[in-house]
Design a protein around this motif. Structure first.
Motif, PDB file in Angstrom:
ATOM      1  N   VAL A 134      -6.763 -21.570  14.711  1.00  0.00           N
ATOM      2  CA  VAL A 134      -7.610 -20.601  15.221  1.00  0.00           C
ATOM      3  C   VAL A 134      -6.886 -19.534  16.146  1.00  0.00           C
ATOM      4  CG1 VAL A 134      -9.904 -20.324  16.352  1.00  0.00           C
ATOM      5  CG2 VAL A 134      -9.755 -22.210  14.921  1.00  0.00           C
ATOM      6  N   LEU A 135      -6.856 -18.505  15.813  1.00  0.00           N
ATOM      7  CA  LEU A 135      -6.267 -17.464  16.760  1.00  0.00           C
ATOM      8  C   LEU A 135      -7.258 -16.766  17.690  1.00  0.00           C
ATOM      9  CD1 LEU A 135      -4.294 -15.547  13.987  1.00  0.00           C
ATOM     10  CD2 LEU A 135      -3.523 -17.469  15.584  1.00  0.00           C
ATOM     11  N   ARG A 136      -8.740 -16.597  17.534  1.00  0.00           N
ATOM     12  CA  ARG A 136      -9.588 -15.935  18.339  1.00  0.00           C
ATOM     13  C   ARG A 136     -10.952 -16.452  17.954  1.00  0.00           C
ATOM     14  NH1 ARG A 136     -12.446 -11.976  15.977  1.00  0.00           N
ATOM     15  NH2 ARG A 136     -11.796 -11.104  14.128  1.00  0.00           N
ATOM     16  N   GLY A 137     -11.831 -16.299  19.150  1.00  0.00           N
ATOM     17  CA  GLY A 137     -13.318 -16.721  18.693  1.00  0.00           C
ATOM     18  C   GLY A 137     -13.842 -15.720  18.054  1.00  0.00           C
ATOM     19  N   PRO A 138     -14.942 -15.792  17.246  1.00  0.00           N
ATOM     20  CA  PRO A 138     -15.686 -14.776  16.564  1.00  0.00           C
ATOM     21  C   PRO A 138     -16.167 -13.917  17.370  1.00  0.00           C
ATOM     22  CG  PRO A 138     -16.878 -16.847  16.379  1.00  0.00           C
ATOM     23  CD  PRO A 138     -15.467 -17.172  17.216  1.00  0.00           C
ATOM     24  N   GLU A 139     -16.628 -12.560  17.008  1.00  0.00           N
ATOM     25  CA  GLU A 139     -17.341 -11.751  17.519  1.00  0.00           C
ATOM     26  C   GLU A 139     -18.466 -11.425  16.640  1.00  0.00           C
ATOM     27  OE1 GLU A 139     -14.813  -8.335  18.306  1.00  0.00           O
ATOM     28  OE2 GLU A 139     -13.589  -9.546  19.722  1.00  0.00           O
ATOM     29  N   VAL A 140     -19.579 -10.747  17.260  1.00  0.00           N
ATOM     30  CA  VAL A 140     -20.664 -10.374  16.806  1.00  0.00           C
ATOM     31  C   VAL A 140     -20.696  -9.634  15.146  1.00  0.00           C
ATOM     32  CG1 VAL A 140     -23.010  -8.996  16.677  1.00  0.00           C
ATOM     33  CG2 VAL A 140     -22.217 -10.098  18.747  1.00  0.00           C
ATOM     34  N   SER A 153     -13.129 -22.647  17.791  1.00  0.00           N
ATOM     35  CA  SER A 153     -12.762 -22.937  19.160  1.00  0.00           C
ATOM     36  C   SER A 153     -11.429 -22.229  19.176  1.00  0.00           C
ATOM     37  CB  SER A 153     -12.821 -24.145  19.693  1.00  0.00           C
ATOM     38  OG  SER A 153     -14.377 -24.554  19.720  1.00  0.00           O
ATOM     39  N   THR A 154     -10.903 -21.436  20.052  1.00  0.00           N
ATOM     40  CA  THR A 154      -9.605 -20.908  20.144  1.00  0.00           C
ATOM     41  C   THR A 154      -8.545 -21.963  20.171  1.00  0.00           C
ATOM     42  OG1 THR A 154     -10.481 -19.091  20.971  1.00  0.00           O
ATOM     43  CG2 THR A 154      -8.197 -19.038  20.984  1.00  0.00           C
ATOM     44  N   ASN A 155      -7.462 -21.794  19.634  1.00  0.00           N
ATOM     45  CA  ASN A 155      -6.145 -22.625  19.604  1.00  0.00           C
ATOM     46  C   ASN A 155      -6.494 -24.064  19.006  1.00  0.00           C
ATOM     47  OD1 ASN A 155      -4.762 -20.544  21.082  1.00  0.00           O
ATOM     48  ND2 ASN A 155      -5.709 -21.339  22.909  1.00  0.00           N
ATOM     49  N   ASP A 156      -7.524 -24.240  18.409  1.00  0.00           N
ATOM     50  CA  ASP A 156      -7.814 -25.400  17.732  1.00  0.00           C
ATOM     51  C   ASP A 156      -7.294 -25.453  16.275  1.00  0.00           C
ATOM     52  OD1 ASP A 156      -9.046 -26.723  19.614  1.00  0.00           O
ATOM     53  OD2 ASP A 156     -11.097 -26.453  18.916  1.00  0.00           O
ATOM     54  N   ASN A 157      -7.099 -26.629  15.526  1.00  0.00           N
ATOM     55  CA  ASN A 157      -6.771 -26.536  14.027  1.00  0.00           C
ATOM     56  C   ASN A 157      -8.004 -26.928  13.330  1.00  0.00           C
ATOM     57  OD1 ASN A 157      -4.169 -25.542  14.478  1.00  0.00           O
ATOM     58  ND2 ASN A 157      -3.364 -27.720  15.045  1.00  0.00           N
ATOM     59  N   LEU A 175     -11.923 -19.647   4.199  1.00  0.00           N
ATOM     60  CA  LEU A 175     -10.506 -19.586   4.995  1.00  0.00           C
ATOM     61  C   LEU A 175      -9.787 -18.143   4.545  1.00  0.00           C
ATOM     62  CD1 LEU A 175      -9.442 -23.379   4.085  1.00  0.00           C
ATOM     63  CD2 LEU A 175     -10.186 -22.418   6.191  1.00  0.00           C
ATOM     64  N   THR A 176      -9.765 -17.803   3.201  1.00  0.00           N
ATOM     65  CA  THR A 176      -9.366 -16.527   3.022  1.00  0.00           C
ATOM     66  C   THR A 176      -9.887 -15.260   3.609  1.00  0.00           C
ATOM     67  OG1 THR A 176      -8.712 -17.340   0.964  1.00  0.00           O
ATOM     68  CG2 THR A 176      -8.683 -14.819   1.300  1.00  0.00           C
ATOM     69  N   ARG A 177     -11.112 -15.392   3.828  1.00  0.00           N
ATOM     70  CA  ARG A 177     -11.631 -14.359   4.682  1.00  0.00           C
ATOM     71  C   ARG A 177     -11.483 -14.197   6.152  1.00  0.00           C
ATOM     72  NH1 ARG A 177     -16.149 -10.499   3.923  1.00  0.00           N
ATOM     73  NH2 ARG A 177     -17.018  -9.804   6.063  1.00  0.00           N
ATOM     74  N   MET A 178     -11.342 -15.655   6.592  1.00  0.00           N
ATOM     75  CA  MET A 178     -11.121 -15.477   8.111  1.00  0.00           C
ATOM     76  C   MET A 178      -9.730 -15.453   8.354  1.00  0.00           C
ATOM     77  SD  MET A 178     -13.411 -19.308   8.737  1.00  0.00           S
ATOM     78  CE  MET A 178     -12.847 -19.513  10.546  1.00  0.00           C
ATOM     79  N   HIS A 179      -8.735 -15.801   7.600  1.00  0.00           N
ATOM     80  CA  HIS A 179      -7.220 -15.433   7.655  1.00  0.00           C
ATOM     81  C   HIS A 179      -7.197 -13.703   7.646  1.00  0.00           C
ATOM     82  CE1 HIS A 179      -3.147 -16.046   7.494  1.00  0.00           C
ATOM     83  NE2 HIS A 179      -2.887 -15.207   6.200  1.00  0.00           N
ATOM     84  N   GLU A 180      -7.789 -13.209   6.895  1.00  0.00           N
ATOM     85  CA  GLU A 180      -7.791 -11.438   6.554  1.00  0.00           C
ATOM     86  C   GLU A 180      -8.127 -11.001   7.926  1.00  0.00           C
ATOM     87  OE1 GLU A 180      -9.692 -11.038   2.903  1.00  0.00           O
ATOM     88  OE2 GLU A 180      -7.961 -11.717   1.673  1.00  0.00           O
ATOM     89  N   ALA A 181      -9.336 -11.539   8.365  1.00  0.00           N
ATOM     90  CA  ALA A 181      -9.803 -11.160   9.622  1.00  0.00           C
ATOM     91  C   ALA A 181      -9.189 -11.423  11.025  1.00  0.00           C
ATOM     92  CB  ALA A 181     -11.538 -11.492   9.909  1.00  0.00           C
ATOM     93  N   ARG A 182      -8.083 -12.167  10.809  1.00  0.00           N
ATOM     94  CA  ARG A 182      -7.166 -12.707  11.909  1.00  0.00           C
ATOM     95  C   ARG A 182      -7.978 -13.486  12.782  1.00  0.00           C
ATOM     96  NH1 ARG A 182      -2.832 -13.457  10.962  1.00  0.00           N
ATOM     97  NH2 ARG A 182      -1.910 -13.234  13.049  1.00  0.00           N
TER      98      ARG A 182
END
Length: 293
Positions: free
Chosen positions: A64-70, A20-24, A46-53
């Motif tokens: 969390v910076l953004r919600g996931p896309e397909v 969820s965007t803006n959650d920790n 976590l590493t992959r999510m960080h690299e994907a911004r």
């Protein structure tokens, strides 16, 4: 490594679905507990999510910076459920010739081998213990009791009762029931496999499981379908290690399947029962031949 990669992809997709965007995000131990995975797998996610911004990971703070896309998700065909991964890894391990009665099974060691959390492994072992193949001992150890002739006979008896009932139910499915289309597809797969039997006979196990699961689902009984998971495990993971005459055995089973499929299409109860009994008797003999003397 392949099993760990599957665990990683499946858990990564589940973690993305909860963003969820803006959650920790919670701590690594809490994420591991929630997803049923190891700390190592959590850090890889976590590493992959960080690299994907998708998140900003700054030591203990994971925002969390953004919600996931397909496109952020791994394709379904590259993932299996965590429970499936544990089940297949466990059965492959205990049904090889290296696992003798009395062999110890350590939860932590199995979890490390698969790349998942010990809680998920423990929950699986507890569920599986009701079938009598393993027994709990103190200090997170389990004992393999062994695959005996009596166990094999009891298993085949239950399988035959369930499948005969399910096959009879298949004949009463409506003409527009999707199971008939599935049956067409499975029949076509049999012909493709038979045409290349010398090179692909080892691929039969997955097709066999697919066909019998379709038949069992016709019962409309959730307990029959659920128990088929155990039946499939033991039949496919046990006798696949008995490689003697595997090509001939699999070719015969495929031909029996095609006769069985034709019988289902006929909707003739006597023909269905005869084809079902013939094939189940062959499966029984194969399983019994694989039980250590």
């Amino acid at each position: 490594m392949a099993r760990q990669n599957t665990v990683f992809k499946e858990a990564y997709n589940r973690c993305l679905a909860e963003l969820s965007t803006n959650d920790n995000l919670p701590s690594e131990p809490e994420l591991g507990e929630r997803l049923g995975i190891s700390r190592t797998t959590v850090r890889a996610i976590l590493t992959r999510m960080h690299e994907a911004r998708l998140i900003n990971w700054d030591k203990r703070v994971k925002t969390v910076l953004r919600g996931p896309e397909v496109q952020d998700f791994f394709p379904d065909e590259e993932t299996n459920s965590l429970n499936d991964v544990i089940e297949k890894s466990f059965m492959k391990r205990i049904l090889t010739g290296d696992a003798e009665p009395g062999t110890q099974i350590n939860e932590a060691e199995l979890a490390r081998e698969i790349g998942t959390g010990t809680t998920s492994v423990r929950e699986f072992l507890i569920r599986f213990s009701r079938f009598g193949l393993i027994e709990k001992r103190p200090n997170s150890h389990w004992i393999l009791k062994g695959f005996t002739l009596d166990f094999a006979l009891e298993l085949t008896e239950v399988r035959e009762m369930f499948e005969l009932r399910s096959a009879a139910s298949f004949a009463h499915l409506s003409d527009d029931h999707p199971a008939w289309a599935d049956l067409d597809e499975i029949e076509a797969e049999h012909h493709v496999l038979l045409a290349d039997i010398d090179a692909r006979y080892k691929d039969f196990s997955a097709l066999d499981e697919k066909f019998h699961l379709l038949v069992h689902r016709a019962s409309g009984n959730r307990f029959v379908v659920d128990f088929y998971d155990v039946i499939a495990f033991i039949f496919h993971y046990h006798y696949q290690w008995n490689k003697a005459f595997a090509r001939a055995r699999n070719e015969r089973a495929m031909i029996e399947h095609l006769d069985y499929i034709a019988a289902l299409r006929s909707r003739d109860p006597d023909r269905i029962e005869a084809a079902c009994r013939l094939h189940l008797n062959s499966a029984r003999q194969t399983l019994l031949q694989s039980v250590p003397g």
